[in-house]
Write a protein that holds these residues in place. Structure first.
Motif, mmCIF file in Angstrom:
data_model
loop_
_atom_site.group_PDB
_atom_site.id
_atom_site.type_symbol
_atom_site.label_atom_id
_atom_site.label_comp_id
_atom_site.label_asym_id
_atom_site.label_seq_id
_atom_site.Cartn_x
_atom_site.Cartn_y
_atom_site.Cartn_z
ATOM 1 N N MET A 77 4.442 3.835 -2.494
ATOM 2 C CA MET A 77 2.986 3.605 -2.401
ATOM 3 C C MET A 77 2.254 4.345 -3.526
ATOM 4 S SD MET A 77 0.551 2.081 -0.822
ATOM 5 C CE MET A 77 1.435 1.502 0.634
ATOM 6 N N LYS A 78 2.461 5.651 -3.498
ATOM 7 C CA LYS A 78 1.730 6.452 -4.476
ATOM 8 C C LYS A 78 2.324 6.221 -5.867
ATOM 9 C CE LYS A 78 -0.143 10.320 -2.870
ATOM 10 N NZ LYS A 78 -0.306 11.692 -2.408
ATOM 11 N N GLN A 79 1.584 5.552 -6.692
ATOM 12 C CA GLN A 79 2.148 5.213 -7.996
ATOM 13 C C GLN A 79 2.148 6.450 -8.897
ATOM 14 O OE1 GLN A 79 0.183 2.182 -10.262
ATOM 15 N NE2 GLN A 79 -1.594 3.436 -10.673
ATOM 16 N N LYS A 80 3.284 6.706 -9.470
ATOM 17 C CA LYS A 80 3.388 7.889 -10.326
ATOM 18 C C LYS A 80 2.517 7.684 -11.553
ATOM 19 C CE LYS A 80 5.937 11.167 -12.644
ATOM 20 N NZ LYS A 80 6.239 11.171 -14.058
ATOM 21 N N LYS A 81 1.693 8.663 -11.800
ATOM 22 C CA LYS A 81 0.773 8.524 -12.911
ATOM 23 C C LYS A 81 1.513 8.662 -14.226
ATOM 24 C CE LYS A 81 -3.323 7.306 -12.257
ATOM 25 N NZ LYS A 81 -3.725 6.023 -12.853
ATOM 26 N N ILE A 82 1.343 7.706 -15.066
ATOM 27 C CA ILE A 82 2.071 7.829 -16.313
ATOM 28 C C ILE A 82 1.181 8.433 -17.383
ATOM 29 C CG2 ILE A 82 3.172 5.681 -15.603
ATOM 30 C CD1 ILE A 82 2.411 4.741 -18.383
ATOM 31 N N THR A 83 1.775 9.200 -18.234
ATOM 32 C CA THR A 83 1.005 9.956 -19.213
ATOM 33 C C THR A 83 1.368 9.509 -20.623
ATOM 34 O OG1 THR A 83 2.619 11.685 -19.622
ATOM 35 C CG2 THR A 83 1.217 11.930 -17.675
ATOM 36 N N ILE A 84 0.626 10.073 -21.516
ATOM 37 C CA ILE A 84 0.819 9.765 -22.918
ATOM 38 C C ILE A 84 2.246 10.111 -23.355
ATOM 39 C CG2 ILE A 84 0.194 11.980 -23.923
ATOM 40 C CD1 ILE A 84 -1.604 10.594 -25.817
ATOM 41 N N LYS A 85 2.786 11.083 -22.679
ATOM 42 C CA LYS A 85 4.128 11.552 -23.027
ATOM 43 C C LYS A 85 5.174 10.454 -22.760
ATOM 44 C CE LYS A 85 7.203 15.244 -21.554
ATOM 45 N NZ LYS A 85 7.271 16.243 -20.465
ATOM 46 N N GLU A 86 5.056 9.858 -21.578
ATOM 47 C CA GLU A 86 5.977 8.770 -21.252
ATOM 48 C C GLU A 86 5.858 7.632 -22.263
ATOM 49 O OE1 GLU A 86 6.032 11.066 -17.834
ATOM 50 O OE2 GLU A 86 4.406 9.592 -17.753
ATOM 51 N N LEU B 133 -9.831 -7.576 0.837
ATOM 52 C CA LEU B 133 -8.522 -7.002 1.140
ATOM 53 C C LEU B 133 -7.819 -6.571 -0.137
ATOM 54 C CD1 LEU B 133 -7.234 -9.312 3.983
ATOM 55 C CD2 LEU B 133 -8.266 -7.038 4.094
ATOM 56 N N LYS B 134 -8.026 -7.306 -1.151
ATOM 57 C CA LYS B 134 -7.413 -6.990 -2.436
ATOM 58 C C LYS B 134 -7.891 -5.613 -2.910
ATOM 59 C CE LYS B 134 -8.022 -8.431 -7.019
ATOM 60 N NZ LYS B 134 -9.153 -9.119 -7.634
ATOM 61 N N GLN B 135 -9.187 -5.420 -2.766
ATOM 62 C CA GLN B 135 -9.742 -4.140 -3.198
ATOM 63 C C GLN B 135 -9.247 -3.013 -2.308
ATOM 64 O OE1 GLN B 135 -13.600 -5.637 -2.881
ATOM 65 N NE2 GLN B 135 -13.642 -6.449 -4.952
ATOM 66 N N LEU B 136 -9.155 -3.297 -1.037
ATOM 67 C CA LEU B 136 -8.672 -2.300 -0.091
ATOM 68 C C LEU B 136 -7.257 -1.881 -0.481
ATOM 69 C CD1 LEU B 136 -10.144 -1.154 2.267
ATOM 70 C CD2 LEU B 136 -9.251 -2.954 3.715
ATOM 71 N N ASP B 137 -6.500 -2.862 -0.846
ATOM 72 C CA ASP B 137 -5.141 -2.630 -1.289
ATOM 73 C C ASP B 137 -5.107 -1.775 -2.535
ATOM 74 O OD1 ASP B 137 -2.929 -3.841 0.098
ATOM 75 O OD2 ASP B 137 -2.222 -4.289 -1.951
ATOM 76 N N PHE B 138 -5.956 -2.133 -3.448
ATOM 77 C CA PHE B 138 -6.068 -1.375 -4.697
ATOM 78 C C PHE B 138 -6.363 0.094 -4.411
ATOM 79 C CE2 PHE B 138 -8.933 0.006 -8.212
ATOM 80 C CZ PHE B 138 -7.990 0.011 -9.225
ATOM 81 N N LEU B 139 -7.281 0.322 -3.489
ATOM 82 C CA LEU B 139 -7.649 1.692 -3.138
ATOM 83 C C LEU B 139 -6.450 2.444 -2.577
ATOM 84 C CD1 LEU B 139 -11.118 1.061 -1.486
ATOM 85 C CD2 LEU B 139 -10.676 2.263 -3.627
ATOM 86 N N HIS B 140 -5.738 1.816 -1.684
ATOM 87 C CA HIS B 140 -4.573 2.491 -1.109
ATOM 88 C C HIS B 140 -3.526 2.771 -2.178
ATOM 89 C CE1 HIS B 140 -5.920 0.925 2.995
ATOM 90 N NE2 HIS B 140 -5.938 2.221 3.064
ATOM 91 N N HIS B 141 -3.391 1.820 -3.040
ATOM 92 C CA HIS B 141 -2.411 1.958 -4.102
ATOM 93 C C HIS B 141 -2.756 3.122 -5.018
ATOM 94 C CE1 HIS B 141 -0.153 0.532 -7.723
ATOM 95 N NE2 HIS B 141 0.760 0.414 -6.782
ATOM 96 N N GLN B 142 -4.021 3.327 -5.224
ATOM 97 C CA GLN B 142 -4.478 4.428 -6.075
ATOM 98 C C GLN B 142 -4.370 5.764 -5.355
ATOM 99 O OE1 GLN B 142 -6.277 4.397 -9.256
ATOM 100 N NE2 GLN B 142 -5.323 2.407 -9.515
ATOM 101 N N ALA B 143 -4.110 5.687 -4.065
ATOM 102 C CA ALA B 143 -3.963 6.910 -3.279
ATOM 103 C C ALA B 143 -5.172 7.825 -3.410
ATOM 104 C CB ALA B 143 -2.688 7.651 -3.674
ATOM 105 N N VAL B 144 -6.354 7.238 -3.361
ATOM 106 C CA VAL B 144 -7.565 8.052 -3.413
ATOM 107 C C VAL B 144 -8.195 8.073 -2.019
ATOM 108 C CG1 VAL B 144 -8.889 6.035 -4.158
ATOM 109 C CG2 VAL B 144 -9.816 8.313 -4.522
ATOM 110 N N PRO B 145 -8.576 9.261 -1.554
ATOM 111 C CA PRO B 145 -9.217 9.335 -0.240
ATOM 112 C C PRO B 145 -10.554 8.604 -0.277
ATOM 113 C CG PRO B 145 -8.665 11.531 -1.101
ATOM 114 C CD PRO B 145 -8.480 10.565 -2.209
ATOM 115 N N PHE B 146 -10.845 7.851 0.759
ATOM 116 C CA PHE B 146 -12.153 7.193 0.780
ATOM 117 C C PHE B 146 -12.657 7.004 2.201
ATOM 118 C CE2 PHE B 146 -9.104 3.793 1.039
ATOM 119 C CZ PHE B 146 -9.662 2.879 1.913
ATOM 120 N N VAL B 147 -13.972 6.906 2.287
ATOM 121 C CA VAL B 147 -14.650 6.723 3.564
ATOM 122 C C VAL B 147 -15.563 5.510 3.419
ATOM 123 C CG1 VAL B 147 -16.458 7.688 5.028
ATOM 124 C CG2 VAL B 147 -14.589 9.150 4.226
#
Lengths: 347, 347
Positions: free
Chosen positions: A1-10, B137-151
DNA sequence: TTGAAAGCGCTACCAT
DNA sequence: ATGGTAGCGCTTTCAA
């Protein structure tokens, strides 16, 4: 789920180049072979690489944020449309140039200091757009001391450059002349608080007309923006000078109250009394009669302020930007009897 | 003029300790002797040391910013008070907790994607507060994928936790019951667009009352928020069912237009027609008759959403926060004949 | 044109 | 309780 953040280094490793080269591609700088550049761009896209802006900021000492300081407490600045529209114009503009906007307002009306300190703390912004009202010399000093580029919206007695404003005086003249052209003579002008430069300018515009057209029974009075005291003002005028044949509102904030006060005084608009107002709110045109008013070019103000600020930020020279004074637009409604065939019925 | 920026390194040198120790003092962490701590604090104060937030952010992977996504284009979301007030409530709350707010809105109505991408790009925010309307739903998915907390502010069909909302249904019931209690029976309810959950809930509340009080001649119709089409709706009702004896507006946005439409139809408020509206705008109380309305607890919504978000950010556990549904307040005005002694005069 | 390395100012971990 | 040091992810010299 949590996509590994890729950096300039990679990216660099995969492309088999150094971080420096990738950085150059990222920033569209010269010094990379065309083949390499395209290859690296492709890799960045494929990897869905998004540079970490924080890291960029630290290294390059820019943040990609600008601050917008609204010098009023929220409950107040929301009571009209002015600030929100300005905010949205600035935000819009900023988004187009890949900037973000940090909003800062005083927690308590009058305590602007927090707003400045909070937003300037820790180098979060590259520059500031500031509502000039209530800006003290001390704060101005603080800003210069912090060496942060800033642009004012509205005039300030101690600032000669880097500001945007509207032509308050000119707009007021055109509004007043319109009212006069519709036949009014005994005009009550309800202006905002004395200490605002914009109010002073609107008064000047009004006085220009009074003088030019030789109107003896006019009167200028003041109301607060947040707590209008319109009722009394109108009452006082009637006591001392009899019923007015026109009222001009110095700000959109007063409109509802003025209309209500007129109802109480049995003054029908526009039959008994012409009415016109500075500022344009969306609902002015939906009322009957539609309110004749002055629309400020807030969108343009925002655009201009933002581009000025960008100039200041870009040129390390900080060469001062000449002030911009934008014209307003007279919106003719029906509240001055514009569409009545009968001549104005004077009391 | 340009004051040289003090860093943690200077402070450390002057205090004769290591950067680490200074950092600990800065963050109020344990592991520093009391004497040293106070000494270092004094030095920091004397030097007017302000830590660079960008650097802190890079090292600690927090930004001190939260994002607020308003899912509408500016011209639209400013047409009412809802979003600006919410924005200000959140900003206020954030300021108190030393957070800053980044505002992000779509450039074009409907294109919310930009807003998300733009603000999430480059790790500028620690979390997000999002207006739930139009969230796909697509956006919701995007948010989860980004693993950012949201309310979320407002309900969403696919979100069970981490949201705040108002009790639309309950509020609508109390508003409708009030109108009914004042004697109305033929009620026209002008609701917002069908696809908003909040609109659905308000309709449910209205229908609850219709059923409970057995009112046959009621009608529910829909208007857009941004381009109200009130005139036709009222006209249609009159054609099919005769003059209504009450109109309930499903949103503050419609009020001016409804009042104007009633004038045209020669329906006097409150003598011929009771009128009440969801939402409370400042000027509702200044009109005559004062508009009976429902005030949303926007301040509390902002406070609640923010503190929820902070909880999500703090606990790396990301334990879901239970939803909060806040009650609204009925504000009795005069537009339902509340202060008229005569009984309601039915047409 | 490219690479290597030295920061940017701070946090965080591991010693001591 | 403290110091030392290795990053955080990028930009920016300076050499090659």
């Amino acid at each position: 789920m949590k996509q590994k953040k890729i950096t300039i280094k990679e990216v660099a490793q995969i492309a088999n180049v150094s971080k420096g080269t990738v950085s150059r591609v990222l920033n569209n700088e010269a010094g990379v072979g065309d083949a390499n550049r395209e290859r690296i761009q492709k890799i960045m896209k494929d990897l869905n690489f998004e540079p970490n802006e924080i890291a960029r900021g630290l290294a390059s000492r820019r943040t990609g944020n600008i601050g917008f300081i609204i010098p009023h407490e929220a409950g107040y600045y929301l009571s009209n449309n002015y600030w929100p529209i300005l905010l949205s114009a600035i935000t819009k503009q900023a988004a187009q140039k890949e900037y973000h906007v940090l909003l800062s307002t005083p927690q308590v009306e009058g305590k602007i200091d927090d707003a400045y300190k909070r937003i300037l703390k820790g180098k979060r912004v590259d520059g500031l757009i500031i509502g000039s009202e209530l800006l003290s010399l001390k704060q101005l000093d603080f800003l210069h001391h912090q060496a942060v580029p800033f642009v004012l919206v509205g005039k300030h007695s101690h600032v000669q450059n880097n500001f945007v404003d509207i032509d308050n005086r000119g707009a007021m003249i055109s509004l007043t002349e319109h009212v006069i052209s519709m036949g009014a003579k005994k005009i009550l002008f309800i202006a905002g608080p004395r200490d605002y430069p914009s109010v002073q300018e609107r008064i000047q515009g009004f006085e220009d007309c009074v003088e030019k057209y030789q109107l003896p029974h006019t009167q200028i009075c003041h109301s607060y923006y947040d707590v209008p005291i319109v009722d009394n003002l109108i009452h006082d005028y009637i006591i001392t000078k009899g019923k007015p044949d026109a009222i001009i509102s110095g700000a959109g904030d007063f409109v509802i109250q003025i209309i209500e006060a007129c109802k109480k005084q049995k003054l029908r608009i526009p039959q008994d009394l012409h009415f016109a107002s500075f500022d344009f709110f969306k609902y002015f045109s939906m009322m009957s009669p539609a309110i004749t008013s002055i629309a400020q070019p807030l969108e343009e103000v925002g655009i201009t302020a933002f581009s000025m600020l960008i100039n200041l930020i870009k040129k390390s020279s900080q060469s001062p930007q000449p002030p911009q004074i934008l014209p307003c637009r007279l919106i003719k409604g029906e509240s001055c009897g514009e569409n009545s065939s009968e001549p104005f019925n004077k009391p």
